[in-house]
Write an enzyme that holds these catalytic residues in place. Structure first.
Site, PDB file in Angstrom:
ATOM      1  CE  LYS A   1      -3.676  -4.370   1.152  1.00  0.00           C
ATOM      2  NZ  LYS A   1      -4.351  -3.432   2.032  1.00  0.00           N
TER       3      LYS A   1
ATOM      4  CB  CYS B   1      -2.374  -2.638   5.305  1.00  0.00           C
ATOM      5  SG  CYS B   1      -4.026  -1.918   5.174  1.00  0.00           S
TER       6      CYS B   1
ATOM      7  CB  VAL C   1       2.485   2.454   4.889  1.00  0.00           C
ATOM      8  CG1 VAL C   1       3.881   3.031   4.855  1.00  0.00           C
ATOM      9  CG2 VAL C   1       1.765   2.749   3.573  1.00  0.00           C
TER      10      VAL C   1
ATOM     11  CG  ASP D   1      -1.966  -1.114   1.172  1.00  0.00           C
ATOM     12  OD1 ASP D   1      -1.974  -1.881   0.201  1.00  0.00           O
ATOM     13  OD2 ASP D   1      -2.758  -1.217   2.136  1.00  0.00           O
TER      14      ASP D   1
END
Ligand code: C5J
Length: 223
Positions: free
Chosen positions: A132, A165, A160, A27
């Site tokens: 996701k 996550c 991150v 992410d």
């Protein structure tokens, strides 16, 4: 039997088997790293996340140079928000919620400028990109199948945020039988104390979720 490098790590050295390892970058999107995105809308000071970009870029170069499969994840939702439950959308008291329009487009919506991975870490053709809707990288994705097709058994993690996550994805991966190594200097949280807490939680009880190390230790073990 081929000897595998031992990466100095917490809570004990990690036996890295390059025949079955992949890099996972979680992410690294503008929505989390840049002012005007989802992270800032939640009241966070986002700039401390951007500090890891050069380290993650160096890690990507290492993985690419050694021919490891590379996985990039992106958190995001469909434009009609059908994959974003109220339990997620209604958290906090932000000026803008998921799906509302900010300076980088609709927050955390697939295809919007803020949802893109930062330019310095952009995926290369052929790398795995996982979209996701949740915090964990296996939730409503086909990543498990993709990794098994490549005979991947170990995952090196960066990205991150550390305690959201990244940690969720590591826990999911550990449950699925992957050995997980998190690079402490290639991950970040909006809350420094949560980084330290995550490192302690995952390595406790004999690496109950996984190991942690640094990029320099990894590079040293592979040199
Ligand atoms: C969050 C993430 N913090 N990538 N997402 O909502 O950690």
């Amino acid at each position: 039997m081929t000897a595998v490098p031992l990466v100095p790590a917490e809570p004990f050295p990690f036996p890295l088997d390059e025949r079955g390892v992949a890099l996972v970058v979680i992410d690294m999107q503008r929505d989390f790293l840049e002012p005007g995105g989802f992270g800032e809308a939640l009241g966070n000071e986002v700039r401390r996340l951007a500090r890891i970009v050069p380290t993650v870029a160096r890690l990507l170069a290492l993985a690419r140079g050694r021919g490891w499969p590379v996985v990039h994840t992106r958190e995001g939702h469909l434009p009609d928000l059908s994959d974003c439950p109220p339990a997620k959308r209604l958290r906090g008291d932000p000026p803008l919620r998921i799906g509302e329009r900010g300076p980088m487009g609709r927050l955390l919506i697939r295809g919007e400028p803020g949802w893109e991975i930062v330019r310095e870490l952009a995926p290369l053709p052929g790398e795995i990109v996982v979209d996701k809707p949740g915090k964990g990288m296996f939730y409503r994705t086909d990543l498990d199948d993709q990794l098994r097709r490549l005979a991947v058994r170990q995952l090196v993690f960066a990205g991150v945020t550390t305690e959201v996550c990244v940690q969720t994805s590591m826990r999911e991966a550990n449950d699925r039988g992957f050995e997980c190594l998190l690079l402490r200097d290639a991950t970040a949280s909006y809350f420094p104390e949560f980084e330290a807490a995550t490192f302690a939680m995952i390595t406790s009880q004999g690496a109950i979720v996984g190991w942690t190390t640094t990029l320099a230790e990894l590079e040293g073990a592979l040199s």
